[in-house]
Design a protein around this motif. Structure first.
Motif, PDB file in Angstrom:
ATOM      1  N   ILE A   1       0.814  -1.266   0.208  1.00 41.44           N
ATOM      2  CA  ILE A   1       0.027   0.032   0.124  1.00 41.44           C
ATOM      3  C   ILE A   1       0.906   1.291  -0.225  1.00 41.44           C
TER       4      ILE A   1
ATOM      5  N   GLY B   1       1.911   4.321  -2.594  1.00 41.84           N
ATOM      6  CA  GLY B   1       1.389   4.235  -4.061  1.00 41.84           C
ATOM      7  C   GLY B   1       2.232   4.062  -5.228  1.00 41.84           C
TER       8      GLY B   1
ATOM      9  N   ARG C   1       2.255   0.638  -6.872  1.00 46.22           N
ATOM     10  CA  ARG C   1       0.716   0.403  -7.475  1.00 46.22           C
ATOM     11  C   ARG C   1       0.530   1.209  -8.812  1.00 46.22           C
TER      12      ARG C   1
ATOM     13  N   ASN D   1      -7.589  -6.910  -0.092  1.00 49.54           N
ATOM     14  CA  ASN D   1      -6.311  -6.632   0.161  1.00 49.54           C
ATOM     15  C   ASN D   1      -5.697  -5.652  -0.984  1.00 49.54           C
ATOM     16  N   PRO D   2      -5.939  -4.396  -0.575  1.00 55.02           N
ATOM     17  CA  PRO D   2      -5.549  -3.380  -1.614  1.00 55.02           C
ATOM     18  C   PRO D   2      -3.894  -3.171  -1.874  1.00 55.02           C
ATOM     19  N   GLY D   3      -3.262  -4.117  -1.202  1.00 58.83           N
ATOM     20  CA  GLY D   3      -1.852  -4.055  -1.647  1.00 58.83           C
ATOM     21  C   GLY D   3      -1.455  -5.378  -2.765  1.00 58.83           C
TER      22      GLY D   3
END
Length: 82
Positions: free
Chosen positions: A45, A48, A51, A73-75
């Protein structure tokens, strides 16, 4: 991460964006050669940067059909190939 334990994965923790971009492109090409249709990229995360780099590579790679941030899981980014 148990849901994806059988899927190939690439962990980018601790990498800079240039090296991460190279590894993502090589990993996608390897998955195409091995005929894997789905895999996970773990970018974390943090701020960013990884990402955004991951999404940039996936957006323009000719073998990627779709990708999305994991809801639970936004990671992680889930990737499907053509």
């Amino acid at each position: 991460m148990k849901l994806y334990s059988r899927m190939p994965s690439l962990d980018l923790h601790g990498l800079d964006r240039v090296y991460a971009k190279i590894l993502i492109e090589e990993f996608i090409d390897d998955q195409v050669r091995m005929k894997n249709k789905e895999f996970v990229i773990i970018h974390g995360i943090g701020s960013g940067i990884l990402r955004k780099t991951t999404q940039e590579v996936l957006r323009y790679h000719h073998s990627v059909r779709e990708y999305k941030i994991d809801f639970f899981n936004p990671g992680c980014t889930l990737v499907k190939l053509k």
